[in-house]
Design a protein around this motif. Structure first.
Motif, mmCIF file in Angstrom:
data_model
loop_
_atom_site.group_PDB
_atom_site.id
_atom_site.type_symbol
_atom_site.label_atom_id
_atom_site.label_comp_id
_atom_site.label_asym_id
_atom_site.label_seq_id
_atom_site.Cartn_x
_atom_site.Cartn_y
_atom_site.Cartn_z
ATOM 1 N N SER A 32 0.811 -1.255 0.065
ATOM 2 C CA SER A 32 0.064 -0.057 -0.098
ATOM 3 C C SER A 32 0.844 1.366 0.031
ATOM 4 N N ALA A 33 0.436 2.500 -0.373
ATOM 5 C CA ALA A 33 0.920 3.544 -0.654
ATOM 6 C C ALA A 33 -0.061 4.770 -0.316
ATOM 7 N N SER A 34 0.414 5.675 0.189
ATOM 8 C CA SER A 34 -0.586 6.978 0.271
ATOM 9 C C SER A 34 0.185 8.207 -0.166
ATOM 10 N N GLY A 35 -0.438 9.112 -0.819
ATOM 11 C CA GLY A 35 0.322 10.320 -1.363
ATOM 12 C C GLY A 35 -0.759 11.409 -1.570
ATOM 13 N N GLN A 36 -0.041 12.609 -1.524
ATOM 14 C CA GLN A 36 -0.729 13.892 -1.682
ATOM 15 C C GLN A 36 -0.282 14.505 -2.886
ATOM 16 N N LEU A 37 -1.468 14.664 -3.672
ATOM 17 C CA LEU A 37 -1.252 15.063 -5.124
ATOM 18 C C LEU A 37 -1.843 16.547 -5.460
ATOM 19 N N ALA A 38 -2.134 17.203 -4.455
ATOM 20 C CA ALA A 38 -2.638 18.740 -4.657
ATOM 21 C C ALA A 38 -1.667 19.603 -5.646
ATOM 22 N N ALA A 39 -0.725 19.282 -5.533
ATOM 23 C CA ALA A 39 0.347 20.202 -6.435
ATOM 24 C C ALA A 39 0.030 19.667 -8.114
ATOM 25 N N ALA A 40 -0.491 18.954 -8.567
ATOM 26 C CA ALA A 40 -0.823 18.642 -9.735
ATOM 27 C C ALA A 40 -2.061 19.900 -10.131
#
Length: 181
Positions: A27-35
């Motif tokens: 599993s992995a979790s990421g923050q992508l708001a910079a897109a």
């Protein structure tokens, strides 16, 4: 791909929030708001890969004002959309995208590099300041795994095991023969 008000994403790196990899699950979790700079307060994506070929992707988006968030999938192999928005790839993998309120899938023409390629756009019902999407992909098993010795192939008659418990609440239906973690 999540689309915000039909705007293109910026090419940028996200931030890894956490990762876990064992012999049973990854599993992995990421923050992508910079897109979408200046448009989103948060876009968190969680990815879980389970034994038996199941993959779950959970996207949670938040913005300071209403936006139209749509979900786009660009599958490689040929595919067909079935009732309920489920789509089946030519390699027998099955994919379902769920949200609350329900999404309406639309098959569109596009390109991959310079080659014509169809894609699916799951349209949101209306603009919102928060939106969640859950994608479940069931890949066909090529060989038994250590946790699931059955090599069952989907027949197409069974539904994907989503249960919508209410706004922002989801669960997966356990079935006989599922892997035990």
């Amino acid at each position: 791909l999540v689309c915000d008000d039909a705007q293109s994403q910026s090419r940028t790196d996200g931030t890894i929030l956490s990762m876990l990899a064992t012999s049973a699950v990854a599993s992995a979790s990421g923050q992508l708001a910079a897109a979408y700079p200046g448009r989103l307060d948060s876009w968190t994506r969680d990815l879980v890969m389970l034994p038996g070929g199941d993959v779950i992707v959970y996207d949670r988006l938040a913005a300071g004002a209403p936006h139209r968030f749509d979900y786009l999938l660009h599958p490689g192999p040929e595919f067909q959309i079935e009732p309920g928005g489920l789509f089946r790839l030519s390699n027998t993998a099955r994919v379902s995208v769920q949200s609350e309120p329900a999404l309406s899938p639309q098959m569109l023409d596009g390109y991959y590099q310079s080659l014509p390629r169809r894609f699916v756009r799951y349209n949101s019902a209306a603009p919102a300041d928060r939106q969640s999407f859950v994608l479940l992909c069931q890949w066909p098993l090529a060989k038994p795994t250590s946790l699931n010795t059955a090599t069952t192939q989907p027949t197409g008659e069974e539904s994907l095991p989503f249960i919508v418990a209410g706004p922002g609440r989801w669960s997966l239906d356990r079935r006989p023969g599922d892997s035990e973690l």
